[in-house]
Design a protein around this motif. Sequence first.
Motif, short mmCIF file in Angstrom:
data_model
loop_
_atom_site.label_atom_id
_atom_site.label_comp_id
_atom_site.label_asym_id
_atom_site.label_seq_id
_atom_site.Cartn_x
_atom_site.Cartn_y
_atom_site.Cartn_z
N PRO B 2 106.40 125.88 1.96
CA PRO B 2 105.22 125.05 2.26
C PRO B 2 103.90 125.75 1.92
CG PRO B 2 106.21 125.91 4.27
CD PRO B 2 107.05 126.40 3.15
N ASP B 3 102.86 124.95 1.81
CA ASP B 3 101.49 125.45 1.70
C ASP B 3 100.79 125.19 3.02
OD1 ASP B 3 102.00 126.01 -0.94
OD2 ASP B 3 101.19 124.10 -1.67
N LEU B 4 99.84 126.07 3.32
CA LEU B 4 99.11 125.94 4.59
C LEU B 4 97.65 125.68 4.29
CD1 LEU B 4 98.86 126.34 7.73
CD2 LEU B 4 98.53 128.77 7.25
N LEU B 5 97.05 124.72 5.00
CA LEU B 5 95.62 124.45 4.86
C LEU B 5 94.98 124.47 6.24
CD1 LEU B 5 93.12 123.61 3.21
CD2 LEU B 5 93.82 121.22 3.51
N ILE B 6 93.96 125.30 6.39
CA ILE B 6 93.24 125.38 7.66
C ILE B 6 91.75 125.13 7.39
CG2 ILE B 6 92.52 126.89 9.56
CD1 ILE B 6 95.10 128.49 9.10
N GLU B 7 91.13 124.26 8.15
CA GLU B 7 89.68 124.10 8.06
C GLU B 7 89.10 124.12 9.47
OE1 GLU B 7 87.52 120.45 8.17
OE2 GLU B 7 86.81 120.78 6.10
N LEU B 8 88.12 125.00 9.67
CA LEU B 8 87.43 125.08 10.96
C LEU B 8 86.06 124.43 10.75
CD1 LEU B 8 88.41 128.76 11.72
CD2 LEU B 8 89.53 126.68 12.53
N PHE B 9 85.87 123.27 11.37
CA PHE B 9 84.69 122.45 11.11
C PHE B 9 83.72 122.58 12.29
CE2 PHE B 9 82.40 118.41 11.21
CZ PHE B 9 81.98 118.31 9.90
N SER B 10 82.49 123.00 11.99
CA SER B 10 81.55 123.29 13.08
C SER B 10 80.16 122.78 12.74
CB SER B 10 81.48 124.81 13.31
OG SER B 10 80.88 125.42 12.19
N GLU B 11 79.23 123.00 13.67
CA GLU B 11 77.83 122.76 13.36
C GLU B 11 77.37 123.89 12.42
OE1 GLU B 11 75.81 122.01 17.14
OE2 GLU B 11 77.30 120.52 17.67
N GLU B 12 76.19 123.76 11.85
CA GLU B 12 75.79 124.59 10.71
C GLU B 12 75.88 126.11 10.95
OE1 GLU B 12 74.77 121.66 11.27
OE2 GLU B 12 74.49 120.62 9.37
#
Lengths: 319, 761
Positions: B2-12
Amino acid sequence: MSEPQKADAGIAKPKSFQEIILRLQAYWADKGCAVMQPYDMEVGAGTFHPATTLRSLGTRHWAAAYVQPSRRPTDGRYGENPNRLQHYYQYQVLIKPSPPDLQALYLGSLAAIGIDMEMHDIRFVEDDWESPTLGAWGLGWEVWCDGMEVSQFTYFQQVGGHDCHPVSGELTYGLERLAMYVLGIDHVMDMPYNDPQSPIALSYGDVFLQNEQEYSRWNFDIANTDVLLKHFEDAEAECAAILSQPVDDPKTGKRIVMAQPAYDQCIKASHLFNLLDARGVISVTERQAYIGRVRTLAKACADAFVQTQAGGWTPETAA
Amino acid sequence: MPDLLIELFSEEIPARMQARAAEDLKKRITDGLVEAGLTYAGAAAFHTPRRLTLALSGLLAESPTLREERKGPRTDAPEKAIEGFLRGAGVTRDQLQEGDDKKGAVFFAVIEKPGRPAAEIVAEVLDTTIRNFPWPKSMRWGTGSLRWVRPLHSILCILTDEAGAEVVPLDIDGIKTTNTTEGHRFMAPGRFAVSSFDAYVSELKRRFVILDATERADHIWQDATNQAFANGLEVVEDRGLLAEVAGLVEWPVVLMGEIGADFLGLPPEVLQTSMKEHQKFFSVRNPKTGRIERFITVANRETRDQGVTILAGNQKVLAARLSDAKFFWENDLRVAKHDGMEAWTAALSNVTFHNKLGSQAERIERIAALAREIAPALGADPDLAEKAARVAKADLSSEMVYEFPELQGLMGRYYAEAAGLPAEVAAACQEHYSPLGPTDDVPTAPVSATVALADKLDTLTGFWAIDEKPTGSKDPFALRRAALGVIRLLLANDVRGGLVHLIGRALRSILAAQHLIAQAKFEQELAAADQTYAKIMQTDIATIEELMIELDNMVLEAQTNTPDVGNSSTQLSTDGDKELKHLPNVATDLLAFFHDRLKVHLKDEGIRHDVIDACLAMPGNDDITLLVKRARALSDALKTDDGVNLVQGFKRANNILTQAEEKDGVAYEFGADIKFAEAEEEKTLFTALQAAEPKIAAALEAEDFAAAMAAMAALRGPIDAFFTAVQVNSDNDVVRRNRLNLLSTIRTTVLKVADLTRIEG
């Protein structure tokens, strides 16, 4: 076929300085803030209002919005500089705990005063806030609209030396600058204060130009520094004296911590320091010492406030 | 896999922190996964103002099963020991196996750690990474206790294989992982789902987000240079600014604007600094005139009026900023022309440099006196050097430098020119701060170099005298940089003469400052210090060590005789001064500091520390220029075959000699006589030494170290041949002593060039 011209997000441009204030008041009232009035003392910024400084302490939830006249004696320019004033207005919002959609709420307030997000470039640019006199700091941004700073946006982490739990979200709008931008005015004194179509139309200059001249002269050249110094020391002493009282009032038999009366003295000391600074009688090294003295007062007031019910004190937690 | 994708989405996220954070995310996640047995094929990290993203390809679907055999007690060991082993290994009695060992029959436990699915491990590692993320500054928000750089809003975390994408379940303080994220804040609001990294990148682009910061920066730079080029202009390159701006936008839109005609007369550096610092604009220059005529700003969105409104707003803000700058510039020019630079210098008496070292104005006095004195050594006119030192820091009082501290020096140059001061003086205003870093240009104009040297020497001796030396990683006054600056100034300007004299002169001024010698005893102590100083400056004191001791004593005496400040109201009564320590060895210590800095500096040139030690052991080691000449020559010599072998031969000679001298209790330094030489090789060495000696002496006299080294290295053949053929410890005592005296000649000859005993290997 070309697209029909859209109106600016459907919100009409405000016509005057006061209309911008009124719209902000209506907007934040609508979002559930207690709309408060300015604090009745001379302060350097809206943050000094007890509705922000003291209420950001302790565990009790809070939401307030208000205009605060602010005085910075060193910024006086006799009303000649297009953007600099020794007396100006800040619009201040404090919500504790900071809601998850605070950025969206803030952007809504810009739309409410006629800034069309479709046409402008709004940016959140790192600007960490620190007030050495209040022993406070927080992280956040200055908000840019087309390259101009229109607000400060801060998550308070510490006030008066106390960690903030929960964290307050603080918004500060520099009203004159923001209004000049929205209204397209180049010199603050030319800005319409009320509706220019009013029977008696008043500009910002009509209301404040003379004040700026008078205060610039007094701040820079006339204010009696010996008296100011004495007042500073009196305020410092009074603050300590208030806080040294036992918490139980012998007359009423009630527990009354006098945090805010003490804090008034801290505000006074802070403003007196600003006046002394404008008179140029404080050297670089002394400066730090004065700031330290005001901070000591602010911390003592914060310590006292968290011993009050508004500051989260209960007989149970005290036990 | 498998491939792993992580995104941590925050204020600026602050622009300056993004790149480092993306790297930290990659390192911490991959380290954690690998440690748990999950290897991967490829990893890439990305950042925008609102997101940190990590994409891993070819991850193991589960960690491998681990089997461990652990040896236990003997089978006949007491029950207690066996029970203890079972507890430790986490197995039951019937799982134990018996085996043989040197001790006899022992128990073995076989512990099997079964493999775990990737999702489980990823969730654990991600949780740990987020909770321990190394942000330079982090914060809490709302009612939570989680810390992040700004409020964290959502976490995308999916594992994708042929069967499709699956969310890795995790809940961190109420933030649950999903397969969704957001596009551009204004141009494409709302969440959307993604199923793979490729889809993520293309969906983001469709929603006006360029994920890769390099791609954003390239786009900005290309578009900016194209727009400038189309107008016959060029963008002033600024990589730091480009990286910062790329970190402020997800969808860069480049806009070029005009600078009002009123402001084009400002110095280009002022325009550039004001635009960069306040507005993060790039400067656009006319290559024909060198003037800054336009600016480039980068917006974060497209608009239906092609950015006209945005550009108009930016232009207006810039005009307000530049009005301020113009106001400062014109006011400053007026002061410079009418009152002269000295008016500003006088104002610096109210500016504290350091509470134990006095005001800036006092410091300038010291630097001026020092500059005057050292000017001849740098070929500068003493009057000009003194004058330059007096005005070099004047611009610190100017309004422009108050507003833009980074323009210090440069403004001084403009203002000095406006004040009609000589060109050398104006240049010194700008150049005397250099060199700032190890790669910064070193001033070579005599007046500039003199003031630069005096400035740095005053700083160093001052902080040494009040015991504010750098320790470990702490160097708040940048004293290492100052010392390196002194070294590079001395070398670049080929300044001859001892550092000791420079230190001595600067120390004397520092001591004269009333901050170290209280007023009451001031005159008396100063006279004593002067006497010492005069004595020091006489050349009949033999060695540098003695000079340094004299200087150390001078400082010590001055400080010891400082009257008790407890109840006096002198300037010493600021806090901390009561404990003013009486510092031994100030001068010696400072010289050692210079030598340390020199070693670091020469190491970068490829000169080994032992080579420098070998030269430091020679007389005149406080003459940096001489020292470095010698070290370079020795370093070169040691790169030759002859050089290396000579060191071996010398060491052999020295060892034999030292042992014999210890054993016999005599020093063999009477010179050998060729008439006692028996072997041919012995005679050859005699001749070679006799020939080398005058050559070396002449070369050293001429400070031609390369020639001296060559003459020394030429001894290699005869020395090697001597040791091959001749036994030093002959039965014949006369012959033996003569040979030892011959070895002694080798030693004295070689030691005149460099102390080879310090060479390693």
